[in-house]
Write an enzyme that holds these catalytic residues in place. Structure first.
Site, PDB file in Angstrom:
ATOM      1  N   GLU A  23      -9.277 -10.925  -2.469  1.00 44.83           N
ATOM      2  CA  GLU A  23     -10.267  -9.239  -1.861  1.00 44.83           C
ATOM      3  C   GLU A  23      -9.974  -9.682  -0.215  1.00 44.83           C
ATOM      4  OE1 GLU A  23     -14.270 -10.346  -2.162  1.00 44.83           O
ATOM      5  OE2 GLU A  23     -13.925 -12.242  -3.120  1.00 44.83           O
ATOM      6  N   LYS A 157     -20.788 -18.151  -8.967  1.00 49.62           N
ATOM      7  CA  LYS A 157     -21.542 -18.256  -8.476  1.00 49.62           C
ATOM      8  C   LYS A 157     -23.356 -19.097  -8.662  1.00 49.62           C
ATOM      9  CE  LYS A 157     -20.552 -14.911  -4.827  1.00 49.62           C
ATOM     10  NZ  LYS A 157     -19.769 -14.197  -5.667  1.00 49.62           N
TER      11      LYS A 157
END
Length: 302
Positions: A23, A157
């Protein structure tokens, strides 16, 4: 076709050589300049050192690119106004001729369209805390439920609701396996405190699961390979717990909501751990990229 696949990536795909999608959000929005470009080049070199071809993905002037040259990487790293694009934003960016860095969902979609099967990132998005009030959930989850790609990550996360995210992945039918562990990693931490049902212990085992996905010809969902950051490189768990609690309180006190929550919390962690959270993040990304290259190589040998 609007998709631009670099010659190096296209040749590797056609020859069934290993390719790893990367990414670009970490380049444009995740790191300060000039460290962002240094890390982007480093991650591509990690892929090459393992015998695979890197395919960093971004949208430039309305054209989605799978595989960037050095000049294009420099542009993503240094150009002001580079947007952050999820998969929902891609048609708008293409039509507007805009440039943007791709998130997990956009990267996975474009990689799949190009024929790249393995993708390395840091941590996935997921279900946000207080979901029952905000209904806030990352677009990553829905996209991965309908995209046949193997994602190597360090879990989700830790600012998110981890158990709710795992439950949501189960509901969506997305396969999750720990790499060398029966615990789900916590991004900055080796262990989020939650188990996983399956453990894979080698790139060859991961490639076997990918082959089984194809043989079964079931739903086009992803395989998540949850690779923990080494304990020696993780953020100190006590420091993480204290600073995250402070960050969540500050977020509430300042009235931060919606899409602003994640960048606020991540920035707070970086500043109040003296950069230790960023170091753990980068350690996790390096490990994920290295493992993804090995998985891509095992897959190419199939």
């Amino acid at each position: 076709m609007v998709l631009v696949v670099s010659e190096e990536v296209r040749d590797a795909i056609d020859a069934r050589r290993p390719v790893v999608a990367l990414e670009s959000t970490i380049i444009a929005h995740g790191l300060p300049r000039p460290r962002n470009l240094q890390v982007a080049l480093e991650l591509e070199n990690v892929v090459r050192a393992a015998g695979a071809v890197p395919a960093t993905i971004a949208v430039l002037d309305g054209r989605p690119h799978v595989g960037l040259d050095k000049e294009q990487l420099e542009r993503v790293a240094n150009e002001d106004g580079i947007r952050k694009l999820g998969h929902r934003d891609l048609p708008l960016a293409v039509a507007a001729g805009a440039s943007g860095a791709t998130t997990v969902s956009a990267t996975a979609l474009l990689a799949g369209l190009a024929g790249v099967r393995v993708f390395a990132t840091g941590g996935l998005g997921g279900v946000h805390r207080e979901w029952t009030v905000t209904q806030d959930e990352s677009a990553d989850l829905g996209l991965l439920a309908r995209t046949r790609i193997t994602v190597v990550c360090a879990g989700v996360k830790s600012i998110l609701d981890v158990p709710a995210t795992l439950q949501r992945l189960e509901t969506l039918g997305v396969a999750v396996a720990g790499y060398g562990t029966d615990r789900f990693p916590g991004f900055y931490l080796s262990d989020s405190g939650h188990p996983v049902d399956w453990t894979l212990r080698s790139p060859e085992e991961v490639a076997e699961v990918m082959r089984a996905q194809d043989a079964l010809d079931g739903p086009e969902s992803a395989l998540i390979v949850a690779n923990p950051v080494p304990e020696a490189e993780q953020l100190d768990p006590g420091l993480h717990a204290r600073v995250l609690a402070e960050a969540l309180h500050a977020c509430e006190e300042e009235g931060v909501t919606g899409q602003a929550v994640t960048p606020f919390l991540l920035d707070y962690l970086v500043r109040h751990t003296d950069g230790a959270s960023l170091d753990a993040n980068l350690a996790a990304v390096r490990g994920n990229v290295r493992l993804a290259a090995r998985i891509a190589a095992a897959w190419a040998r199939a």
